[in-house]
Design an enzyme around this catalytic site. Structure first.
Site, short mmCIF file in Angstrom:
data_model
loop_
_atom_site.label_atom_id
_atom_site.label_comp_id
_atom_site.label_asym_id
_atom_site.label_seq_id
_atom_site.Cartn_x
_atom_site.Cartn_y
_atom_site.Cartn_z
N GLU A 189 0.84 -1.18 0.05
CA GLU A 189 -0.04 -0.25 -0.11
C GLU A 189 1.06 1.20 0.21
OE1 GLU A 189 -3.10 0.23 2.81
OE2 GLU A 189 -3.76 -1.98 1.78
N GLU A 244 -5.72 -8.22 -0.79
CA GLU A 244 -6.20 -7.97 0.67
C GLU A 244 -7.66 -7.46 0.18
OE1 GLU A 244 -5.10 -5.31 3.20
OE2 GLU A 244 -2.58 -5.34 3.23
#
Ligand code: AHR
Length: 506
Positions: free
Chosen positions: A173, A292
């Protein structure tokens, strides 16, 4: 009662079912590792301290792959802290989760756990506070058989055989301002490319994942993927997507339609990747690693106050899922399967205690959350090929996604069996679904060769907010659906339900 029709036709094949769709995620976060997979002294723990009850539930869940060690945690992680004699391992501040990391579990123990559980490891490297050298060192430690400083160190630490990790995430991320070492797309694209190039010098056959967006609502969504892939296109295999959904402001109907966002997310990333490929004159196709995804009540998370103690394995992100969460979750899983042509891997985040299908009490019981069931059933019954199905059914209006069909479905099929996974998103109405499965065999009557329903189960509850607890672990669990009839094939799907319908030739 609403009426719907659905045709299952093997000609509408999408791609083979990919086992990596059923991946999960273990992060050093809260109680996922400590008192989750690992708790020495627990009555079910083995000689290494791994909880036997969690291992049994992990196997029952049917997980294929497991991403490790983060997540936000990895962006400040020094992997060397977690190897060698335990008593010499440092305790560190974990800035991502405002916790203390004891490093009792590191890469060698984690790999031993994956071997016992029968899972494929997927490793993330730290591109937040670290870079190319540390990533290559970790790869040498893990994958080189012997004869170098780091591979021999692994052997000296008790791991004679290489860990042989095939799939590697280049950071986590990095588009998110919350990430330690957050970067612009160009900064990240450059370091990801340099890291990938060096890792491929060690082993060209690795599968590498570049960080995509942390959600489709990120302000850089789209331009991030384009810039990162322009830097890395020939060096990586996959681009990641991350997405979490929750019911907001009591809008249950809108929440049950959240898979519409995932659909949009995947198609946008695939088009962006293909556009970069076309611009570069490449025939290569980049796949999506949706590494995710889950329901997560993120808006309820309270930031740790600066100056508080730094606890070891505090209870963090311990969402207790209800029936409606499991139905939204099932719809997300259906979406991933529907895109099996381009979604090469996915990781439900996370496995235990932290936004997880498995919950544990320290020193005590472990149980299945509501979301355990759609995952376990899909992992068990999705076999062979994914077949696209489009229910003909009523729609309902949502504020975020406009008109959404009440039913959302996918089928899978091998030589012996066809399975239909379908959610009814209506909050009030059952749906009578008529199936045209004639293309699978000799019609849908009752004669020889006719297709019939061999088993149908439904996950539902009269209270859409019903949850499972340690004291009542099976309150929400799949039950047989006996409403099905032949000639024509039909079945009633209750409102807010996840359904698995198995068909076979008589
Ligand atoms: O899964 C919980 C967190 O969500 C992960 O650490 C991070 O990558 C994401 O924001």
């Amino acid at each position: 009662m609403l009426q719907a029709q659905l045709t299952i036709d093997p000609a509408h094949r999408v791609a083979p079912v990919r086992r990596r769709t059923f991946g999960t995620f273990v992060e050093h976060l809260g109680r996922c590792v400590y008192t989750g997979i690992y708790e020495p002294g627990h009555p079910t723990a083995d000689e290494e301290g791994f909880r036997g009850d969690v291992l049994a539930l992990t196997r029952e869940l049917g997980v294929s792959t497991v991403r490790y060690p983060g997540g936000n945690f990895v962006s400040g992680y020094r992997w060397e802290d977690g190897i060698g004699p335990r008593e010499q391992r440092p305790r560190r501040l974990d800035l991502a989760w405002h916790s203390t990391e004891t490093n009792e579990i590191g890469i060698d123990e984690f790999i031993r756990w994956t071997r016992v559980a029968g899972l494929e490891p997927m490793m993330a490297v730290n591109l937040g506070t670290r870079g190319v050298q540390e990533a290559v060192d970790l790869l040498e430690y893990c994958n080189i058989p012997s004869g170098t400083a780091l591979s021999d160190l692994r052997i000296a630490n008790g791991a004679k055989d290489p860990h042989d990790i095939r799939m590697w995430c280049l950071g986590n991320e990095m588009d998110g301002p919350w990430q330690i070492g957050h970067k612009t797309a160009l900064e990240y694209g450059r370091i990801a490319a340099e890291t990938a190039r060096a890792m491929r010098m060690v082993d060209p056959s690795l599968e590498l994942v570049a960080c995509g967006s942390s959600g489709s609502s990120m302000p850089t969504f789209g331009t991030w993927e384009a810039t990162v892939l322009e830097e890395t296109y020939d060096l990586v295999d996959h681009i990641s997507c991350h997405a979490y959904y929750e019911e907001k402001d009591g809008d249950l109907a809108g929440f049950l339609a959240c898979a519409s966002d995932m659909e949009h997310f995947i198609s946008t990333v695939v088009s962006t990747a293909d556009q970069v490929g076309a611009k570069l004159g490449s025939r290569k196709k980049i796949s999506v690693s949706f590494d995710e995804w889950n329901v997560w009540y993120l808006s309820r998370v309270q930031a740790a106050e600066p100056g508080q103690d730094w606890p070891v394995a505090p209870p963090l992100l311990e969402d207790h899922y209800h029936l409606a969460d499991a139905v939204a979750f099932g719809s997300l899983l259906i979406t991933l399967l529907r895109h099996s042509d381009r979604v090469a891997a996915a990781c439900m985040a996370q496995l235990v205690n932290v936004i997880a299908p498995i919950m544990t009490e320290p020193g005590g019981r472990a149980w299945r959350q509501t979301t355990f069931h759609p995952f376990a059933q899909a992992a068990r019954h999705a076999k062979g090929d994914v077949v696209r199905v489009e229910p003909v059914c009523p729609t309902y209006e949502t504020a975020e996604f406009g008109a959404v069909p009440v039913l959302h479905a996918v089928a899978t099929r091998d030589e012996t069996e066809t399975t239909l996974f379908v959610v009814n998103r209506s909050t009030a109405e059952p749906v009578e679904l008529e199936l045209d499965a004639g293309a699978l065999g000799a019609g849908t009557g009752t004669g020889t060769g006719a297709v019939r329903i061999v088993e149908a189960t439904t996950l539902t509850h009269e209270d859409v907010y019903a949850r499972n607890t340690a004291d009542d672990p099976d309150r929400v669990a799949p039950r047989p659906n006996t409403s099905h009839r032949s000639d024509p094939l039909r079945i009633v799907l209750p409102p807010v339900s996840w359904n698995v319908i198995r068909l076979s030739r008589a």
